[in-house]
Motif scaffolding. Structure first.
Motif, PDB file in Angstrom:
ATOM      1  N   PRO A 143      32.266  50.870  48.067  1.00  0.00           N
ATOM      2  CA  PRO A 143      31.362  49.939  47.378  1.00  0.00           C
ATOM      3  C   PRO A 143      32.148  48.866  46.607  1.00  0.00           C
ATOM      4  O   PRO A 143      33.296  49.095  46.211  1.00  0.00           O
ATOM      5  N   ASP A 144      31.521  47.719  46.430  1.00  0.00           N
ATOM      6  CA  ASP A 144      32.152  46.637  45.660  1.00  0.00           C
ATOM      7  C   ASP A 144      32.091  46.895  44.158  1.00  0.00           C
ATOM      8  O   ASP A 144      32.908  46.397  43.394  1.00  0.00           O
ATOM      9  N   PHE A 145      31.073  47.642  43.728  1.00  0.00           N
ATOM     10  CA  PHE A 145      30.935  48.033  42.320  1.00  0.00           C
ATOM     11  C   PHE A 145      30.487  49.495  42.309  1.00  0.00           C
ATOM     12  O   PHE A 145      29.854  49.968  43.250  1.00  0.00           O
ATOM     13  N   GLY A 146      30.760  50.202  41.228  1.00  0.00           N
ATOM     14  CA  GLY A 146      30.346  51.598  41.131  1.00  0.00           C
ATOM     15  C   GLY A 146      31.196  52.502  42.010  1.00  0.00           C
ATOM     16  O   GLY A 146      32.308  52.144  42.413  1.00  0.00           O
ATOM     17  N   ASP A 147      30.635  53.687  42.302  1.00  0.00           N
ATOM     18  CA  ASP A 147      31.404  54.734  42.990  1.00  0.00           C
ATOM     19  C   ASP A 147      30.783  55.086  44.337  1.00  0.00           C
ATOM     20  O   ASP A 147      29.565  54.972  44.509  1.00  0.00           O
ATOM     21  N   PRO A 148      31.607  55.552  45.292  1.00  0.00           N
ATOM     22  CA  PRO A 148      31.024  56.036  46.552  1.00  0.00           C
ATOM     23  C   PRO A 148      30.299  57.361  46.332  1.00  0.00           C
ATOM     24  O   PRO A 148      30.675  58.146  45.455  1.00  0.00           O
ATOM     25  N   VAL A 149      29.248  57.607  47.103  1.00  0.00           N
ATOM     26  CA  VAL A 149      28.564  58.910  47.061  1.00  0.00           C
ATOM     27  C   VAL A 149      28.450  59.446  48.485  1.00  0.00           C
ATOM     28  O   VAL A 149      28.458  58.685  49.459  1.00  0.00           O
TER      29      VAL A 149
END
Lengths: 263, 263
Positions: B208-214
């Protein structure tokens, strides 16, 4: 019935508005979004857009033009100076003139910013499709509108009371009317008040402040929706030096289907 | 369950944001509206409010402050300079600094106008109440956000691409997730895109460009909602001289119940 309204009907209705004798647009080009309009000098545009943001039920903004433009993305071939059946020219908060052609007034201010605001006519289509009669359409007149005693949230130099439109609805259909209109929050959405007109400061339902009175039959309840004439109440209260608006009930007909605004 | 969330929990969460170590606010003060924030010099406020009006899905404006004010009607006792866990200071469109206290940055410009923008966290409450897991909450991380290849409609000097948040949803619950979130159009509303991330220009859901992968499990579909980080993409593209925003996922917690925005 056809699944989509015919775009030619919106264009034909606008042409009739441009060239014909002024008449209220209720029931014209059914299925197409109609809009309230207010044009203000650029110096007042921020105050107005903020006023609309702070009062989204009466002032849902559907489009804003560039300064000086008379074109809208909602109806690319329309001319905002001529395609509304009847305009109002305001000077220092006073209604100075009503005219079917605002071209000359537009030319007075080269930097007018025009706001197109959702109109309750959009949810009249699904209300009618649900079998709920719109009395003003049945009676061939303008919807009745009332200036309430409810203050809008002010913004900058703009302040004023909320205007509402009223439709009598059979008591057994009122909840349905609330739910159906509630599905289009971009065009006023659910009613702001149901019954008890005196609690809005409305003394006599047969004497609307704008539009025409309509019959209320036994077993019917007056249902009130926030109205896009509210900006005109703000003009009267706040007195900007210049503004152009539509005349209440004489709306701008767009190419956008009413269904576009359903959530 | 109680019928109304406890207002004390919103205040306590804000206090924790003000005084504690910065952490994403997902799952904090459940039931209360969280907001994206962007503060711009007054000279840029018109362009931004128009940008938001023209892009209502990524930029639903819930409140606008008076110039220079750090108070919002959405949480009267809050201080917008300190009550977000992590701020970003932008200079000429470049992220210059992240800080848990924006008081010094705020003092640089006496005329900042602050926009509070709806956040998809608002519809996470009813999604969870419907038994739909929010993976980023389950994994204790920030929601993944992606810069798409979709242009927003420009306004004045502002332009940029749309940012989306992504939640993996079991295929059999996707329609329900769309309908539940669609009931809150004031806070991004229904998804803008379901499945087919490549059609949004997203190459890798794990980056992702922002935040975290899930984690995305077999039988789950990536569902994309318009995101209130979109204004930050506009900053990067349009380069205004100065701005303060929240850091993605580190939101402003208000006193307004999520249910307020349901239609």
């Amino acid at each position: 019935m056809t699944l989509l309204p015919d775009p030619a009907s919106a264009r034909a209705a606008r042409l009739a508005c441009r060239e014909g004798a002024p008449r209220p647009t209720a029931g014209m080009a059914p299925g197409f979004t109609q809009c309230n309009m207010i044009s203000l000098p650029k110096d007042w545009a921020w105050d107005f857009l903020l006023y609309a943001q702070r009062n989204p039920k009466p002032c849902p903004v559907l489009d804003v033009t560039d300064p000086g433009s008379h074109r809208s993305a909602l109806a690319p071939d329309a001319d905002l100076r001529t395609d509304i059946p009847l305009y109002r020219i305001w000077r220092d908060g006073v209604l100075a003139e009503e005219t079917p052609d605002a071209t000359a007034a537009w030319a007075e201010h080269p930097d007018l910013v025009t706001f197109l605001i959702g109109c309750s006519f959009t949810f009249e289509t699904p209300l009618q499709q649900a079998g709920i009669e719109m009395r003003h359409i049945a009676e061939g007149c303008n919807v009745p509108m009332f200036l309430t005693d409810r203050d809008c949230r002010p913004a900058g130099r703009l302040h004023g009371k909320m205007v509402v439109s009223m439709r009598p609805i059979p008591a057994g259909r009122v909840a349905e009317a609330a739910m159906i209109s509630g599905r289009t929050p971009a065009v006023h959405g659910a009613p702001v008040h149901i019954g008890a007109p005196e609690a809005l400061g409305i003394a006599d339902l047969m004497r609307p402040d704008f539009g025409d009175p309509v019959q209320i039959r036994p077993g019917e309840v007056p249902v009130f929706w926030a109205c896009g004439v509210t900006p005109q109440a703000a003009l009267m209260a706040s007195k900007p030096p210049f503004a152009i608006t539509h005349a209440p009930g004489y709306m701008f007909i767009t190419d956008v289907p009413d269904t576009h605004w359903q959530v």
